[in-house]
Design an enzyme around this catalytic site. Structure first.
Site, PDB file in Angstrom:
ATOM      1  N   LYS A  44     -18.413 -23.025 -45.121  1.00 19.60           N
ATOM      2  CA  LYS A  44     -17.221 -22.242 -45.470  1.00 19.60           C
ATOM      3  C   LYS A  44     -17.613 -20.812 -45.867  1.00 19.60           C
ATOM      4  CE  LYS A  44     -14.678 -26.410 -46.905  1.00 19.60           C
ATOM      5  NZ  LYS A  44     -13.842 -27.020 -47.974  1.00 19.60           N
ATOM      6  N   TYR A  55      -5.890 -28.131 -42.044  1.00 19.91           N
ATOM      7  CA  TYR A  55      -5.595 -28.684 -43.362  1.00 19.91           C
ATOM      8  C   TYR A  55      -4.168 -29.224 -43.448  1.00 19.91           C
ATOM      9  CZ  TYR A  55     -10.083 -27.029 -45.162  1.00 19.91           C
ATOM     10  OH  TYR A  55     -11.427 -26.844 -45.390  1.00 19.91           O
ATOM     11  N   ASN A  76     -16.293 -25.380 -52.161  1.00 18.24           N
ATOM     12  CA  ASN A  76     -17.283 -26.467 -52.126  1.00 18.24           C
ATOM     13  C   ASN A  76     -18.219 -26.369 -50.916  1.00 18.24           C
ATOM     14  OD1 ASN A  76     -15.488 -27.247 -50.168  1.00 18.24           O
ATOM     15  ND2 ASN A  76     -14.807 -29.121 -51.196  1.00 18.24           N
ATOM     16  N   HIS A  91     -17.499 -28.104 -45.036  1.00 20.80           N
ATOM     17  CA  HIS A  91     -16.538 -29.085 -44.534  1.00 20.80           C
ATOM     18  C   HIS A  91     -17.273 -30.034 -43.604  1.00 20.80           C
ATOM     19  CE1 HIS A  91     -13.168 -30.937 -42.430  1.00 20.80           C
ATOM     20  NE2 HIS A  91     -13.872 -30.729 -41.328  1.00 20.80           N
ATOM     21  N   GLU A 151     -11.552 -32.241 -34.315  1.00 19.38           N
ATOM     22  CA  GLU A 151     -12.044 -30.984 -34.910  1.00 19.38           C
ATOM     23  C   GLU A 151     -13.020 -30.263 -33.977  1.00 19.38           C
ATOM     24  OE1 GLU A 151     -11.336 -32.131 -39.607  1.00 19.38           O
ATOM     25  OE2 GLU A 151     -13.379 -32.238 -38.830  1.00 19.38           O
TER      26      GLU A 151
HETATM   27  P1  IDP Z   1     -12.887 -32.917 -47.997  1.00 25.15           P
HETATM   28  O1  IDP Z   1     -13.188 -31.450 -47.700  1.00 25.15           O
HETATM   29  O2  IDP Z   1     -13.919 -33.518 -48.911  1.00 25.15           O
HETATM   30  O3  IDP Z   1     -12.648 -33.741 -46.753  1.00 25.15           O
HETATM   31  P2  IDP Z   1      -9.982 -32.850 -48.418  1.00 25.15           P
HETATM   32  O4  IDP Z   1      -9.211 -33.727 -49.334  1.00 25.15           O
HETATM   33  O5  IDP Z   1      -9.825 -33.030 -46.933  1.00 25.15           O
HETATM   34  O6  IDP Z   1     -11.526 -32.959 -48.866  1.00 25.15           O
HETATM   35  O7  IDP Z   1      -9.614 -31.346 -48.806  1.00 25.15           O
HETATM   36  C1  IDP Z   1      -9.954 -30.276 -47.981  1.00 25.15           C
HETATM   37  C2  IDP Z   1     -10.384 -29.099 -48.835  1.00 25.15           C
HETATM   38  O8  IDP Z   1      -9.296 -28.659 -49.655  1.00 25.15           O
HETATM   39  C3  IDP Z   1     -11.500 -29.400 -49.843  1.00 25.15           C
HETATM   40  O9  IDP Z   1     -12.795 -29.383 -49.258  1.00 25.15           O
HETATM   41  C4  IDP Z   1     -11.319 -28.292 -50.842  1.00 25.15           C
HETATM   42  O10 IDP Z   1     -11.883 -27.051 -50.387  1.00 25.15           O
HETATM   43  C5  IDP Z   1      -9.806 -28.156 -50.884  1.00 25.15           C
HETATM   44  N1  IDP Z   1      -9.212 -28.964 -51.967  1.00 25.15           N
HETATM   45  C6  IDP Z   1      -9.072 -30.315 -52.025  1.00 25.15           C
HETATM   46  N2  IDP Z   1      -8.479 -30.716 -53.162  1.00 25.15           N
HETATM   47  C7  IDP Z   1      -8.235 -29.566 -53.861  1.00 25.15           C
HETATM   48  C8  IDP Z   1      -7.625 -29.307 -55.150  1.00 25.15           C
HETATM   49  O11 IDP Z   1      -7.205 -30.216 -55.889  1.00 25.15           O
HETATM   50  N3  IDP Z   1      -7.548 -27.999 -55.530  1.00 25.15           N
HETATM   51  C9  IDP Z   1      -8.003 -26.970 -54.747  1.00 25.15           C
HETATM   52  N4  IDP Z   1      -8.571 -27.171 -53.550  1.00 25.15           N
HETATM   53  C10 IDP Z   1      -8.693 -28.446 -53.103  1.00 25.15           C
HETATM   54 MG    MG Z   2     -11.115 -33.646 -45.398  1.00 25.04          MG
END
Ligand code: IDP
Ligand code: MG
Length: 134
Positions: free
Chosen positions: A9, A49, A112, A115, A126
């Site tokens: 990212k 997303y 984080n 992805h 994807e």
């Molecule tokens: P993942 O990336 O581990 O698959 P997902 O639930 O698909 O997790 O969420 C996609 C992305 O959305 C996460 O990697 C993170 O950057 C962001 N995200 C997820 N939950 C939150 C939240 O509660 N607050 C802010 N950003 C979030």
């Molecule tokens: Mg995800």
């Protein structure tokens, strides 16, 4: 053999962590078969997303992922999807174990670093979304 899609990212690219992420994937024994730098268009980010479109942080998330260049890879190997998810750790850096990419390099959502696809089916969608047809 299974394929997965991985993206470093924008803040991961900005912090110089492309090599670190790819190194961990290669060190594990998985193969990088496609690699590209790019910038995500807002419409593509919204599609990527879509499962989070009703969350209060959706707008911030689209802004974040489109804020700068990303590095994208296709990774192959036995159970590649689950292996890469293990390498990156839990979504929330607060819950990601030390030793995982998110556990080692991130402190708070949405930032984080990386992805990775959550299933082989998602991976194929994807890969097509970001690399186009073969
Ligand atoms: P993942 O990336 O581990 O698959 P997902 O639930 O698909 O997790 O969420 C996609 C992305 O959305 C996460 O990697 C993170 O950057 C962001 N995200 C997820 N939950 C939150 C939240 O509660 N607050 C802010 N950003 C979030
Ligand atoms: Mg995800």
């Amino acid at each position: 053999m299974e394929r997965t899609f991985v993206m470093v990212k924008p803040e991961g690219v900005q912090r110089g962590l492309i090599g670190e992420v790819l190194r961990r994937i290669e060190q594990k024994g998985l193969r990088i078969t496609r690699l590209a730098m790019g910038r995500i268009e807002p419409a593509v980010a919204a599609e990527h997303y879509a499962h989070l479109k009703d969350k209060p942080f959706f707008g911030e998330l689209v802004e974040y992922i489109t804020s700068g260049p990303v590095a994208m890879a296709v990774v192959e190997g036995p159970n590649a999807v689950r292996h890469v998810r293990n390498l990156i750790g839990a979504t929330n850096p607060l819950e990601a174990a030390p030793g995982t990419i998110r556990g080692d390099f991130a402190v708070e959502l949405p930032y984080n670093i990386v992805h990775a696809s959550d299933s082989p089916e998602t991976a194929e969608i994807e890969i097509k979304r970001f690399f186009g047809a073969e």
